[in-house]
Design an enzyme around this catalytic site. Structure first.
Site, PDB file in Angstrom:
ATOM      1  N   CYS A  40      -7.878  72.227  40.505  1.00 37.02           N
ATOM      2  CA  CYS A  40      -8.386  73.335  40.916  1.00 37.02           C
ATOM      3  C   CYS A  40      -7.288  74.239  40.487  1.00 37.02           C
ATOM      4  CB  CYS A  40      -8.640  73.444  42.456  1.00 37.02           C
ATOM      5  SG  CYS A  40      -8.961  75.153  42.988  1.00 37.02           S
ATOM      6  N   CYS A  79     -15.894  64.017  36.160  1.00 40.62           N
ATOM      7  CA  CYS A  79     -16.002  62.988  37.319  1.00 40.62           C
ATOM      8  C   CYS A  79     -15.150  63.422  38.380  1.00 40.62           C
ATOM      9  CB  CYS A  79     -15.528  61.611  36.487  1.00 40.62           C
ATOM     10  SG  CYS A  79     -15.848  60.215  37.656  1.00 40.62           S
ATOM     11  N   CYS A  95      -5.576  76.431  43.495  1.00 40.84           N
ATOM     12  CA  CYS A  95      -4.382  75.663  44.575  1.00 40.84           C
ATOM     13  C   CYS A  95      -3.824  74.543  43.811  1.00 40.84           C
ATOM     14  CB  CYS A  95      -5.228  75.468  45.740  1.00 40.84           C
ATOM     15  SG  CYS A  95      -6.456  74.028  45.517  1.00 40.84           S
ATOM     16  N   CYS A 120      -9.260  75.123  48.923  1.00 42.68           N
ATOM     17  CA  CYS A 120      -9.063  76.479  49.063  1.00 42.68           C
ATOM     18  C   CYS A 120     -10.534  77.179  49.039  1.00 42.68           C
ATOM     19  CB  CYS A 120      -8.018  76.914  47.913  1.00 42.68           C
ATOM     20  SG  CYS A 120      -8.680  76.882  46.408  1.00 42.68           S
ATOM     21  N   CYS A 153     -13.869  74.188  45.835  1.00 46.31           N
ATOM     22  CA  CYS A 153     -12.694  73.274  46.211  1.00 46.31           C
ATOM     23  C   CYS A 153     -12.634  73.263  47.656  1.00 46.31           C
ATOM     24  CB  CYS A 153     -11.546  73.918  45.697  1.00 46.31           C
ATOM     25  SG  CYS A 153      -9.822  73.152  46.304  1.00 46.31           S
TER      26      CYS A 153
END
Length: 131
Positions: A96, A121, A99, A51, A48
């Site tokens: 995510c 996607c 976060c 984070c 991510c």
């Protein structure tokens, strides 16, 4: 003590670029075919951007032709799914887990020859690649 992965809007604005903020925090979408990871094929882990949490392994990435990076599965527990009824349709948003950053959407039953018959996607801007 570890740093919290939950931040205020002003904290996110301070650490993300305006485009990262638009996609990760405001659930935006980058234009198809413009992301740097769509055709990326190196071995490693996609994390991510917000984070740093590991989300996808490169061995789950596949060529879908959709214009965004496509994965058939996430690292267990790293990605959460939420119903998304925007734009007059029902889709499954993926974020995510750590976060809450918007990643993209997951689609099922499209007939790809992958173990899950799913296509995550994902916006390239939501990802950071690490070897």
């Amino acid at each position: 003590m570890t740093e919290s992965k939950t931040k205020s809007e002003s904290e996110w604005r301070a650490i993300l670029t305006p485009e990262q903020f638009r996609i990760l925090r405001q659930k935006g979408t980058e234009a198809a075919g413009t992301g740097k990871y769509d055709r990326h094929s190196e071995e490693g882990v996609y994390a991510c951007t917000g984070c740093g949490t590991a989300l996808y392994k490169s061995n789950t990435k596949f060529k879908s032709g959709c214009g965004w990076p496509a994965f058939f599965d996430a690292i267990p527990g790293a990605v959460s799914r939420h119903e998304d009824r925007t734009h007059g349709m029902a889709r499954t948003e993926i974020t995510c887990t750590a976060c809450g950053g918007h990643l993209g959407h997951v689609f099922k039953g499209e007939g790809f020859s992958t173990p899950t018959d799913e296509r995550h996607c994902v916006n390239s801007i939501s990802l950071a690649f690490h070897e």
